[in-house]
Design a protein around this motif. Structure first.
Motif, PDB file in Angstrom:
ATOM      1  N   SER A   1       0.499  -0.967   0.186  1.00 28.86           N
ATOM      2  CA  SER A   1       0.221  -0.069   0.601  1.00 28.86           C
ATOM      3  C   SER A   1       1.064   1.298  -0.110  1.00 28.86           C
ATOM      4  O   SER A   1       0.552   2.005  -0.345  1.00 28.86           O
ATOM      5  CB  SER A   1      -1.441   0.219   1.463  1.00 28.86           C
ATOM      6  N   TYR A   2       2.547   1.570   0.463  1.00 29.29           N
ATOM      7  CA  TYR A   2       2.811   2.420   1.247  1.00 29.29           C
ATOM      8  C   TYR A   2       3.747   2.400  -0.070  1.00 29.29           C
ATOM      9  O   TYR A   2       3.174   3.672  -1.201  1.00 29.29           O
ATOM     10  CB  TYR A   2       4.027   2.024   1.805  1.00 29.29           C
ATOM     11  N   LEU A   3       4.112   1.480  -0.909  1.00 25.04           N
ATOM     12  CA  LEU A   3       4.949   1.529  -1.760  1.00 25.04           C
ATOM     13  C   LEU A   3       4.223   1.715  -3.302  1.00 25.04           C
ATOM     14  O   LEU A   3       4.813   3.264  -3.845  1.00 25.04           O
ATOM     15  CB  LEU A   3       5.352   0.506  -2.158  1.00 25.04           C
ATOM     16  N   SER A   4       2.934   1.282  -3.764  1.00 22.42           N
ATOM     17  CA  SER A   4       1.942   2.167  -4.790  1.00 22.42           C
ATOM     18  C   SER A   4       1.647   3.075  -4.221  1.00 22.42           C
ATOM     19  O   SER A   4       1.512   4.367  -5.342  1.00 22.42           O
ATOM     20  CB  SER A   4       1.177   0.648  -4.894  1.00 22.42           C
ATOM     21  N   ALA A   5       1.267   3.657  -3.251  1.00 30.04           N
ATOM     22  CA  ALA A   5       1.179   5.303  -2.763  1.00 30.04           C
ATOM     23  C   ALA A   5       2.635   6.174  -3.284  1.00 30.04           C
ATOM     24  O   ALA A   5       2.287   6.783  -4.001  1.00 30.04           O
ATOM     25  CB  ALA A   5       0.784   5.824  -1.393  1.00 30.04           C
ATOM     26  N   PHE A   6       3.663   5.609  -2.661  1.00 27.77           N
ATOM     27  CA  PHE A   6       4.776   6.503  -2.952  1.00 27.77           C
ATOM     28  C   PHE A   6       5.026   6.565  -4.750  1.00 27.77           C
ATOM     29  O   PHE A   6       5.441   8.065  -6.035  1.00 27.77           O
ATOM     30  CB  PHE A   6       5.775   5.663  -2.858  1.00 27.77           C
TER      31      PHE A   6
ATOM     32  N   VAL B   1       6.176  12.238   2.234  1.00 34.03           N
ATOM     33  CA  VAL B   1       5.131  11.347   3.663  1.00 34.03           C
ATOM     34  C   VAL B   1       5.519  10.105   3.056  1.00 34.03           C
ATOM     35  O   VAL B   1       5.674   9.474   4.178  1.00 34.03           O
ATOM     36  CB  VAL B   1       3.641  11.468   3.337  1.00 34.03           C
ATOM     37  N   CYS B   2       5.239   9.888   1.674  1.00 38.61           N
ATOM     38  CA  CYS B   2       5.286   8.480   1.512  1.00 38.61           C
ATOM     39  C   CYS B   2       7.031   7.723   2.424  1.00 38.61           C
ATOM     40  O   CYS B   2       6.975   6.814   1.959  1.00 38.61           O
ATOM     41  CB  CYS B   2       5.673   7.921   0.347  1.00 38.61           C
ATOM     42  N   SER B   3       8.032   8.401   1.626  1.00 34.19           N
ATOM     43  CA  SER B   3       9.280   8.675   1.474  1.00 34.19           C
ATOM     44  C   SER B   3       9.750   7.708   3.125  1.00 34.19           C
ATOM     45  O   SER B   3      10.441   6.957   4.142  1.00 34.19           O
ATOM     46  CB  SER B   3      10.202   9.041   1.041  1.00 34.19           C
ATOM     47  N   TRP B   4       8.903   8.775   4.239  1.00 33.72           N
ATOM     48  CA  TRP B   4       8.496   9.530   5.391  1.00 33.72           C
ATOM     49  C   TRP B   4       7.579   7.159   6.050  1.00 33.72           C
ATOM     50  O   TRP B   4       8.683   6.603   6.912  1.00 33.72           O
ATOM     51  CB  TRP B   4       7.723   9.956   6.024  1.00 33.72           C
ATOM     52  N   LEU B   5       6.961   7.398   5.477  1.00 31.40           N
ATOM     53  CA  LEU B   5       6.510   5.454   5.878  1.00 31.40           C
ATOM     54  C   LEU B   5       6.964   4.382   4.980  1.00 31.40           C
ATOM     55  O   LEU B   5       7.567   3.340   6.211  1.00 31.40           O
ATOM     56  CB  LEU B   5       4.811   5.678   4.817  1.00 31.40           C
ATOM     57  N   LEU B   6       8.091   4.394   4.295  1.00 26.59           N
ATOM     58  CA  LEU B   6       8.903   3.282   3.935  1.00 26.59           C
ATOM     59  C   LEU B   6      10.017   3.925   4.484  1.00 26.59           C
ATOM     60  O   LEU B   6      10.685   1.986   4.339  1.00 26.59           O
ATOM     61  CB  LEU B   6       9.008   3.658   2.738  1.00 26.59           C
ATOM     62  N   ILE B   7      10.778   4.360   4.564  1.00 24.74           N
ATOM     63  CA  ILE B   7      12.122   4.303   5.469  1.00 24.74           C
ATOM     64  C   ILE B   7      12.343   4.059   6.810  1.00 24.74           C
ATOM     65  O   ILE B   7      12.369   3.020   6.916  1.00 24.74           O
ATOM     66  CB  ILE B   7      12.970   6.051   5.298  1.00 24.74           C
ATOM     67  N   GLY B   8      10.840   3.995   7.555  1.00 29.52           N
ATOM     68  CA  GLY B   8      10.432   4.065   8.652  1.00 29.52           C
ATOM     69  C   GLY B   8       9.692   2.445   8.177  1.00 29.52           C
ATOM     70  O   GLY B   8       8.948   2.754   9.513  1.00 29.52           O
TER      71      GLY B   8
ATOM     72  N   LEU C   1      13.529   1.554  -5.334  1.00 25.99           N
ATOM     73  CA  LEU C   1      12.656   2.570  -6.031  1.00 25.99           C
ATOM     74  C   LEU C   1      12.996   4.119  -5.912  1.00 25.99           C
ATOM     75  O   LEU C   1      13.012   5.026  -6.599  1.00 25.99           O
ATOM     76  CB  LEU C   1      11.315   2.517  -4.711  1.00 25.99           C
ATOM     77  N   ILE C   2      13.573   5.130  -4.403  1.00 25.10           N
ATOM     78  CA  ILE C   2      14.091   6.846  -3.890  1.00 25.10           C
ATOM     79  C   ILE C   2      14.422   6.453  -4.889  1.00 25.10           C
ATOM     80  O   ILE C   2      15.139   7.484  -5.324  1.00 25.10           O
ATOM     81  CB  ILE C   2      14.123   6.582  -2.587  1.00 25.10           C
ATOM     82  N   HIS C   3      16.011   5.658  -4.796  1.00 22.97           N
ATOM     83  CA  HIS C   3      17.438   6.041  -5.381  1.00 22.97           C
ATOM     84  C   HIS C   3      17.161   5.633  -7.230  1.00 22.97           C
ATOM     85  O   HIS C   3      18.023   6.507  -7.423  1.00 22.97           O
ATOM     86  CB  HIS C   3      18.149   5.283  -5.055  1.00 22.97           C
ATOM     87  N   ALA C   4      16.331   5.177  -7.843  1.00 19.90           N
ATOM     88  CA  ALA C   4      16.399   4.562  -9.364  1.00 19.90           C
ATOM     89  C   ALA C   4      15.960   6.039  -9.776  1.00 19.90           C
ATOM     90  O   ALA C   4      15.930   6.527 -10.570  1.00 19.90           O
ATOM     91  CB  ALA C   4      16.392   3.936  -9.427  1.00 19.90           C
ATOM     92  N   ALA C   5      14.293   6.055  -9.958  1.00 21.88           N
ATOM     93  CA  ALA C   5      13.524   6.273 -10.532  1.00 21.88           C
ATOM     94  C   ALA C   5      12.731   7.622  -9.715  1.00 21.88           C
ATOM     95  O   ALA C   5      12.095   8.354 -11.251  1.00 21.88           O
ATOM     96  CB  ALA C   5      12.723   5.194 -11.007  1.00 21.88           C
ATOM     97  N   THR C   6      12.565   7.590  -8.819  1.00 20.55           N
ATOM     98  CA  THR C   6      11.610   8.272  -7.980  1.00 20.55           C
ATOM     99  C   THR C   6      11.934   9.486  -7.505  1.00 20.55           C
ATOM    100  O   THR C   6      12.363  10.685  -8.114  1.00 20.55           O
ATOM    101  CB  THR C   6      10.212   7.836  -7.507  1.00 20.55           C
ATOM    102  N   MET C   7      12.021   9.774  -5.662  1.00 17.53           N
ATOM    103  CA  MET C   7      11.786  10.754  -5.101  1.00 17.53           C
ATOM    104  C   MET C   7      13.259  11.826  -5.532  1.00 17.53           C
ATOM    105  O   MET C   7      13.487  12.514  -5.209  1.00 17.53           O
ATOM    106  CB  MET C   7      12.354  10.111  -3.427  1.00 17.53           C
ATOM    107  N   VAL C   8      14.290  11.064  -5.844  1.00 16.08           N
ATOM    108  CA  VAL C   8      15.528  11.928  -5.549  1.00 16.08           C
ATOM    109  C   VAL C   8      15.879  12.044  -6.760  1.00 16.08           C
ATOM    110  O   VAL C   8      16.484  13.296  -7.201  1.00 16.08           O
ATOM    111  CB  VAL C   8      17.154  11.019  -5.045  1.00 16.08           C
TER     112      VAL C   8
END
Length: 631
Positions: A118-123, A148-155, A259-266
């Motif tokens: 759920s978190y991953l898809s919301a991201f 917000v989603c990164s906060w949920l997923l990292i933690g 996901l964070i480092h390859a194609a999304t947040m960063v």
């Protein structure tokens, strides 16, 4: 086409909602399967949209509804599918689909399996809003959504403290999540200021309206807007000095890291600079600052990766370094080259992270490459995948990274910024060294782990099959660079090398290649036959400086985090408790005692009530008399 836009955007949202329905239920494999299928649906829709935009050259503009209408401010809930956004959409959904399928195997034994999806898809949904929005306000909503989603997923593993990191054992997933969230909120203030500056001077936040009105703005306004927007980009893309959260984000599950480092947040910060290129093209001073900072970060991050022992953090440092390359290209005006490197990097970096996840799965979550070795036989496919990804990262012909990274380095030379060029060339050699240092220490030589308790094994076959598209693209993506240039420069400014640079192209390529091959050879010479530790080197000042990340995390801890915590505690005990709480409690006690005292008036005795009425009448007459006298 409009329906495809909605499918591409809302399929991840439907995936998140579906998984959330089972959030408190025991692990259900079908939740991961359905979520992955919905992400694949989003990818197919994005690919079809990319084909349409490529073949027709037209962009698609969809207005879903009126979102904000207040006075002169009108912001629709609208989406724009053009060459830039559709490139990001395709890359994001492709990598996300692979990560979702991978997560079915990686999170197999996690009790919060359903909640994770759920978190991953919301991201992914938040990232799609960010890249598809047709205005700065919509972009900011997606921007905050990925935060917000990164906060949920990292933690996600908030219950687990980190006991493996020697540099700072106090780091835990929840601490890392808070760090990422807070650092990004600081940077986001800058982005908000930039958005306010744009609206105040243009009266709109729609991309087309803003970009059309830029010639009417003064240079000071443009510089302020560009700098403020870039501060926001610095936070999301972890540029110095807001970089520390990126490596600490490794405390989250490995699919999250991929996901964070390859194609999304960063990559969101790089995307912002590319999307707002008309602003940055008109602010050469800010653009050069971006290029210079990006070049510094590329070298800075690579230097720390040279000595790091944590498998995931080495890859994280390489992400930080490659983001520096992207900003260097964008700052020098080569926006389409920056975007191509972003896409190519997404493929081989996701592959590296997922390969690292395979190693963790086989090694009972061990991350110290000094405690690995000899995994090649037991994990041959993972070895091949990580080897291919490392070749792409090192920029070896004919792999994806060779084409995009060389183009960035050539851009620095073409612009006459020879210092930046030299630093980027040196960084290319460092990148090749640390990339293959980790490969050799992980897979070559003799086992440096307890073979009686650990029995390394390959990941599930379906996971390895899911990773294969990334491996293929890490090899062949570079061959599409010419077609991509033709496609993307219908929207972005074309960047063409000068005749001088064109004549020297083979010399420049050879110089970079010598450094890259030299880095691999040095890593092979030192580590291919196993770990040979040099105590004198490890005790040197430079080694300790790099191993401790230039002592920047410790500096932040001592001079920012601890003083802030101390001030907060003092404010709580002195101001909040002794003044605020005391005042509120005092008023409450006064009202309570007043009520308790006045309750005695209610005796039920008629003569008592008449006496009180007489007292009240006298008081009223007295007040009336005083008012008359004063009047």
């Amino acid at each position: 086409m409009e329906n495809l836009v909605y499918i591409a955007l809302f399929a991840p949202f439907a995936s998140s909602l579906f998984a959330a329905l089972f959030g408190m239920s025991p692990r259900q494999t079908f939740v991961g399967i359905v979520a992955s299928l919905l992400l694949f649906t989003s990818f197919v829709a994005s690919a079809l949209l990319a084909y349409y935009v490529y073949t027709t050259g037209n962009s698609i503009h969809v207005t879903m509804m009126e979102w904000i209408s207040a006075g002169d401010l009108t912001i629709p809930f609208g989406f724009l599918v053009d060459q830039v956004s559709v490139t990001m959409m395709t890359v994001v959904t492709l990598v996300s689909t692979v990560v979702h399928i991978y997560s079915i195997g990686y999170m197999d034994h996690d009790k919060s399996f359903n909640r994770f999806f759920s978190y991953l898809s919301a991201f992914v949904f938040s990232m799609m809003i960010l890249v598809m929005s047709d205005n700065f306000a919509g972009l900011f909503i997606g921007w905050e959504g990925v935060g917000v989603c990164s906060w949920l997923l990292i933690g996600f593993w908030y219950h687990k403290a980190d006991v493996t990191r020697e540099e700072n054992p106090s780091i835990s997933p929840s601490w890392a999540a808070n760090e990422a969230f807070i650092v990004n909120r600081i940077a986001d203030l800058g982005m908000l200021v930039g958005i306010f500056i744009i609206y105040w001077n243009v009266g709109s936040l729609q991309y087309d309206v803003v970009f059309a009105d830029l010639p009417n703005l003064s240079s000071s306004v443009l510089n302020a807007a560009a700098l403020a927007l870039f501060i926001g980009a610095m936070g999301k893309s972890a540029q110095f000095p807001l970089h520390t959260w990126l490596t600490d984000a490794m405390e989250g599950p490995t699919p999250v890291s991929a996901l964070i480092h390859a194609a999304t947040m960063v990559t969101a910060g790089v995307f912002l600079v590319i999307r707002a290129n008309p602003i940055f093209s008109m602010t050469p001073e800010v653009s050069f600052f971006i290029a210079a900072l990006g070049t510094f970060v590329a070298f800075f991050a690579a230097s720390m990766a040279l000595v790091n022992r944590d498998l995931k953090r080495i890859i994280a440092f390489s992400t930080l370094s490659q983001l520096g390359y992207m900003f260097a290209a964008a700052g020098l005006g080569a926006y389409w080259i920056a975007l191509f490197h972003l896409a190519a990097h997404a493929f081989f970096k996701a592959l590296l992270f997922l390969g690292a996840g395979n190693v963790m799965h086989a090694m009972d979550d061990e991350l110290d490459i000094f405690k690995m070795g000899g995994l090649k036989k037991a994990m041959n496919w993972t070895y091949i995948y990580m080897g291919l990804a490392s070749l792409a990262l090192a920029g070896i012909p004919v792999f994806a990274g060779f084409f995009s990274k060389d183009a960035i380095i050539e851009t620095a030379f073409n612009e006459g910024t020879y210092v930046l060029w030299a630093i980027l060339v040196l960084t290319a050699g460092m990148t090749a060294f640390y990339s293959f240092r980790q490969v050799f220490l992980t897979f070559h030589g003799k086992a440096r782990y307890d073979e009686s308790t650990l029995h390394p094994h390959e990941m599930y076959k379906f996971v390895l099959i899911a990773m294969s598209p990334l491996a293929l693209l890490a090899v062949i993506a570079g061959f599409f660079m010419g077609g991509f240039q033709t496609f993307i420069t219908k929207l972005l400014p074309d960047y063409v090398m000068s005749e001088h640079t064109h004549h020297l192209i083979w010399v420049l390529t050879a110089v970079v290649l010598v450094f890259a091959v030299g880095g691999i050879w040095l890593a092979y010479k030192k580590y291919a036959n196993g770990l040979k530790r040099d105590e004198e080197l490890e005790n040197s000042f430079i080694y300790k400086l790099l191993a401790n990340q230039y002592y920047i995390p410790q500096f932040y801890e001592e001079f920012i985090t601890k003083p802030y915590a101390m001030i907060s505690e003092k404010m709580w005990t002195s101001v909040d408790m002794k003044i605020v709480d005391a005042t509120v409690d005092g008023i409450a006690k006064f009202l309570y005692k007043s009520g308790d005292a006045s309750r005695k008036m209610q005796t039920g005795n008629l003569s008592n009530y008449l006496n009180w009425m007489a007292v009240g009448a006298v008081l009223l007459l007295l007040v009336a008399a005083i008012s008359a006298m004063l009047g």
